[in-house]
Scaffold this active site. Structure first.
Site, PDB file in Angstrom:
ATOM      1  N   HIS A  20      48.659  44.124  47.822  1.00 33.15           N
ATOM      2  CA  HIS A  20      50.035  43.636  47.640  1.00 33.15           C
ATOM      3  C   HIS A  20      50.281  42.288  48.338  1.00 33.15           C
ATOM      4  O   HIS A  20      50.825  41.378  47.713  1.00 33.15           O
ATOM      5  CB  HIS A  20      51.053  44.681  48.125  1.00 33.15           C
ATOM      6  N   ASP A 130      58.409  42.326  47.231  1.00 33.50           N
ATOM      7  CA  ASP A 130      57.679  43.337  46.480  1.00 33.50           C
ATOM      8  C   ASP A 130      58.711  44.358  46.010  1.00 33.50           C
ATOM      9  O   ASP A 130      59.607  44.748  46.771  1.00 33.50           O
ATOM     10  CB  ASP A 130      56.653  44.001  47.426  1.00 33.50           C
ATOM     11  N   HIS A 161      58.007  54.404  35.732  1.00 33.22           N
ATOM     12  CA  HIS A 161      58.814  54.689  36.918  1.00 33.22           C
ATOM     13  C   HIS A 161      60.295  54.675  36.569  1.00 33.22           C
ATOM     14  O   HIS A 161      61.076  55.452  37.069  1.00 33.22           O
ATOM     15  CB  HIS A 161      58.552  53.668  38.035  1.00 33.22           C
ATOM     16  N   TRP A 347      32.276  42.410  50.770  1.00 32.23           N
ATOM     17  CA  TRP A 347      33.350  41.686  50.084  1.00 32.23           C
ATOM     18  C   TRP A 347      32.721  40.708  49.106  1.00 32.23           C
ATOM     19  O   TRP A 347      31.773  40.007  49.454  1.00 32.23           O
ATOM     20  CB  TRP A 347      34.227  40.938  51.095  1.00 32.23           C
ATOM     21  N   ALA A 348      33.222  40.664  47.900  1.00 32.63           N
ATOM     22  CA  ALA A 348      32.706  39.720  46.902  1.00 32.63           C
ATOM     23  C   ALA A 348      33.867  38.848  46.423  1.00 32.63           C
ATOM     24  O   ALA A 348      35.008  39.312  46.406  1.00 32.63           O
ATOM     25  CB  ALA A 348      32.128  40.487  45.720  1.00 32.63           C
ATOM     26  N   HIS A 365      38.073  50.987  39.786  1.00 31.58           N
ATOM     27  CA  HIS A 365      39.059  52.059  40.002  1.00 31.58           C
ATOM     28  C   HIS A 365      40.320  51.818  39.166  1.00 31.58           C
ATOM     29  O   HIS A 365      41.257  52.593  39.240  1.00 31.58           O
ATOM     30  CB  HIS A 365      39.428  52.120  41.490  1.00 31.58           C
ATOM     31  N   ASN A 369      45.149  44.389  39.459  1.00 37.22           N
ATOM     32  CA  ASN A 369      44.538  43.057  39.582  1.00 37.22           C
ATOM     33  C   ASN A 369      43.114  43.054  39.055  1.00 37.22           C
ATOM     34  O   ASN A 369      42.669  42.092  38.428  1.00 37.22           O
ATOM     35  CB  ASN A 369      44.543  42.593  41.041  1.00 37.22           C
ATOM     36  N   SER A 370      42.390  44.141  39.308  1.00 40.27           N
ATOM     37  CA  SER A 370      41.012  44.211  38.840  1.00 40.27           C
ATOM     38  C   SER A 370      40.961  44.166  37.311  1.00 40.27           C
ATOM     39  O   SER A 370      40.108  43.498  36.719  1.00 40.27           O
ATOM     40  CB  SER A 370      40.332  45.487  39.353  1.00 40.27           C
TER      41      SER A 370
HETATM   42  C1  U2F Z   1      46.364  48.769  44.697  1.00 35.32           C
HETATM   43  O1  U2F Z   1      45.101  48.412  44.260  1.00 35.32           O
HETATM   44  P1  U2F Z   1      43.924  47.620  44.990  1.00 35.32           P
HETATM   45  O2  U2F Z   1      44.456  46.612  45.920  1.00 35.32           O
HETATM   46  O3  U2F Z   1      42.919  48.537  45.547  1.00 35.32           O
HETATM   47  O4  U2F Z   1      43.180  46.961  43.702  1.00 35.32           O
HETATM   48  P2  U2F Z   1      43.494  45.729  42.766  1.00 35.32           P
HETATM   49  O5  U2F Z   1      44.900  45.660  42.268  1.00 35.32           O
HETATM   50  O6  U2F Z   1      42.468  45.806  41.724  1.00 35.32           O
HETATM   51  O7  U2F Z   1      43.267  44.467  43.695  1.00 35.32           O
HETATM   52  C2  U2F Z   1      42.113  44.274  44.441  1.00 35.32           C
HETATM   53  C3  U2F Z   1      42.015  42.781  44.728  1.00 35.32           C
HETATM   54  O8  U2F Z   1      41.054  42.574  45.757  1.00 35.32           O
HETATM   55  C4  U2F Z   1      40.101  41.618  45.323  1.00 35.32           C
HETATM   56  C5  U2F Z   1      40.138  41.676  43.807  1.00 35.32           C
HETATM   57  C6  U2F Z   1      41.587  42.002  43.502  1.00 35.32           C
HETATM   58  O9  U2F Z   1      42.337  40.814  43.387  1.00 35.32           O
HETATM   59  O10 U2F Z   1      39.704  40.458  43.257  1.00 35.32           O
HETATM   60  N1  U2F Z   1      38.754  41.955  45.820  1.00 35.32           N
HETATM   61  C7  U2F Z   1      37.891  40.934  46.063  1.00 35.32           C
HETATM   62  O11 U2F Z   1      38.197  39.751  45.835  1.00 35.32           O
HETATM   63  N2  U2F Z   1      36.645  41.246  46.542  1.00 35.32           N
HETATM   64  C8  U2F Z   1      36.245  42.519  46.771  1.00 35.32           C
HETATM   65  O12 U2F Z   1      35.099  42.690  47.203  1.00 35.32           O
HETATM   66  C9  U2F Z   1      37.135  43.568  46.499  1.00 35.32           C
HETATM   67  C10 U2F Z   1      38.398  43.251  46.006  1.00 35.32           C
HETATM   68  C11 U2F Z   1      46.651  50.132  44.111  1.00 35.32           C
HETATM   69  F1  U2F Z   1      45.761  51.050  44.626  1.00 35.32           F
HETATM   70  C12 U2F Z   1      46.559  50.073  42.583  1.00 35.32           C
HETATM   71  O13 U2F Z   1      46.833  51.359  42.056  1.00 35.32           O
HETATM   72  C13 U2F Z   1      47.533  49.018  42.029  1.00 35.32           C
HETATM   73  O14 U2F Z   1      47.324  48.866  40.648  1.00 35.32           O
HETATM   74  C14 U2F Z   1      47.304  47.678  42.745  1.00 35.32           C
HETATM   75  C15 U2F Z   1      48.310  46.615  42.329  1.00 35.32           C
HETATM   76  O15 U2F Z   1      49.613  46.952  42.745  1.00 35.32           O
HETATM   77  O16 U2F Z   1      47.331  47.813  44.172  1.00 35.32           O
END
Ligand code: U2F
Length: 471
Positions: A20, A130, A161, A347-348, A365, A369-370
């Site tokens: 976030h 947020d 939601h 970390w990548a 997962h 963002n992914s």
């Molecule tokens: C929560 O999700 P996360 O923060 O776990 O996952 P993402 O939304 O996919 O964001 C992960 C970010 O971290 C970066 C990647 C993403 O921008 O590029 N990253 C990285 O650069 N290198 C790495 O080795 C690992 C990650 C939540 F759990 C989800 O359910 C939500 O959808 C999300 C958005 O609100 O937030």
């Protein structure tokens, strides 16, 4: 910058967990770059997060100061001497600190806002937060300034939601029709292939409060692009007066020469390693910033990589060898076999990795963002969602966009994962997924061109924020 010359003071309040803060910071950078370019008047952005989150973000990016983005710390809300229930190294992965933060947020946010106004020497003229932090809406109301709510996740989860009060009764109704009837959400436009079990947990108090309070916002900003989901975009436009898709935030042109170092830093040499591989051959694996799969599933995934022999790049926060040695009784032969062709990192630089031509599939997962970054890289996905919006994101990816698939049975098993890898990397269906994700990326790129939807919406957002008057 002379404090006396500050003319606008924008407060950005983040929810200080998972991705976030970095997602809101990407939007802040873009807004700040636009403010710098918009004329002589000076605008300061106060970025409110916990000390831990601010120090990680601001240490990694020295260009933030030149954009007039200043960190202000909000207390994390944890009681003195708070001890997490398990694994102290990973306390930030747990739900309890999030709820403690939210509970203490009303007083803590107000205190931090007052400190920032003193330090900047200018009253806050607009509150951006947020969407999880509905309390920031109250803070804006007290000051008589606009509140812009930012959803870092996708628009589908927002619809869900928002409709959550109505859904439980409808699901109960569906359940009485007969067990043969599929429990799909076809009573919500655009959700005909979504099953009830894919819904985010609507009982979570944070999400529930978000849904109840969104109507108070003067604008709702979403981390997506309209063309990704036109039916949903239309629904949200009809619900909210000022609904703006301006994303993906992480891909917004930053208007400075310095890229966001938090994302593009490559201390582990991932990009040079990818250079040594064939196009579309590498499996990239990451479960984001908050999820940690069970050791048995990590083992199954590792076994599938050892069996197929595909090269892989795995971003894993922790010690995988330690995890796997527990389950294998110290026998790490599988891991050693797989690692002949693989690279593990903590970390990548994910966006750069996904944009590299060698990457053929992303095992994810299904964090929002992914998903967006995989689209930006033109890479099909294998999804293993865990909680929150992730199951919903996975059905969007698999059933609506058809740019990937979920693992069989919803968990990693050796043979199920072998079959999924085979499907995406070697079969005709995988090629079709790649073409579809490429087309979606074309739409994304267009949305960010000057006359594209995300750019146009960004301009509206700037008007909302920069021209904000007392309400
Ligand atoms: C929560 O999700 P996360 O923060 O776990 O996952 P993402 O939304 O996919 O964001 C992960 C970010 O971290 C970066 C990647 C993403 O921008 O590029 N990253 C990285 O650069 N290198 C790495 O080795 C690992 C990650 C939540 F759990 C989800 O359910 C939500 O959808 C999300 C958005 O609100 O937030």
């Amino acid at each position: 910058l002379q404090e006396a010359s500050v003319e606008r003071h924008i407060a950005m309040f983040t929810f200080p967990f998972a991705s976030h803060p970095s997602t809101l910071l990407a939007l802040t950078r873009r807004l700040a770059a636009a403010a710098v370019g918009s004329g002589p008047s000076s605008t300061v952005f106060s970025f409110f997060s916990t000390e831990r989150s601010n120090s990680a973000l601001f240490r990694a990016d020295s260009s933030l100061a030149s954009l007039n983005i200043r960190p202000f710390n909000v207390h994390d809300g944890l009681p003195e001497g708070y001890v997490p229930r398990s694994d102290p190294k990973r306390m930030w992965l747990q739900a309890e600190p999030m709820h403690l933060f939210i509970r203490a947020a009303p007083a803590n946010l107000r205190r931090a806002a007052a400190e920032a106004e003193d330090a900047v020497g200018c009253r806050i003229s607009c509150v951006v937060s947020d969407a999880f932090l509905w309390v920031a809406g109250s803070l804006a109301e007290e000051r008589g300034v606009p509140w812009v709510a930012v959803r870092t996740g996708g628009p589908r989860s927002l619809v869900v939601h928002f409709q959550i009060q109505m859904i439980p009764s409808t699901i109960r109704h569906l359940a009485t029709i007969g067990s043969e009837d599929p429990e799909v959400l076809d009573f919500i436009p655009g959700f005909s292939s979504t099953e009830c079990r894919d819904l985010p947990d609507g009982n979570g108090s944070i999400l529930h409060s978000m849904a109840q309070n969104l109507h108070r916002a003067t604008a709702i900003v979403v981390n997506s692009f309209e063309e990704a989901d036109p039916v949903i975009t239309q629904q949200l436009h009809s619900k909210f007066q000022n609904y703006l898709s301006v994303g993906p935030f992480g891909l917004l042109p930053q208007a400075t020469s310095s890229p966001n170092k938090y994302f593009s830093h490559d201390p582990n040499g991932c990009i040079p390693w990818l250079e040594c591989h064939e196009p579309n051959s590498v499996v990239y694996i990451s479960f984001g910033t908050i999820v940690k799969p069970k050791t048995s599933e990590l083992m199954a995934l590792m076994e599938s990589l050892a069996e197929t022999g595909h090269p892989f790049l795995w971003s894993f926060y922790g010690d995988l060898a330690e995890e796997l040695s527990i389950i294998s009784g110290g026998n790490l032969a599988v891991m050693e076999k797989a690692l002949v062709r693989g690279k593990m990192v903590r970390w990548a630089p994910q966006l750069s990795v996904l944009r590299h031509p060698s990457v053929g599939v992303f095992v994810t997962h299904c964090g929002w963002n992914s998903l967006l970054e995989s689209i930006a890289g033109g890479v099909p996905m294998i999804g293993r969602p865990f909680f929150a919006d992730q199951p919903l994101n996975q059905t969007t990816m698999e059933d609506e966009w058809k740019i990937g698939l979920g693992v069989e049975g919803g968990v990693f098993t050796k043979q199920g994962t072998v079959r999924a890898l085979e499907m995406v990397l070697s079969r005709e269906e995988g090629k079709k997924m790649r073409l579809r994700v490429g087309a979606l990326n074309d739409a994304l790129v267009k949305s960010m061109e000057p006359d594209g939807s995300s750019s146009q919406n960004f301009n509206k957002l700037m008007m909302e924020i920069f021209n904000s008057k007392k309400l």
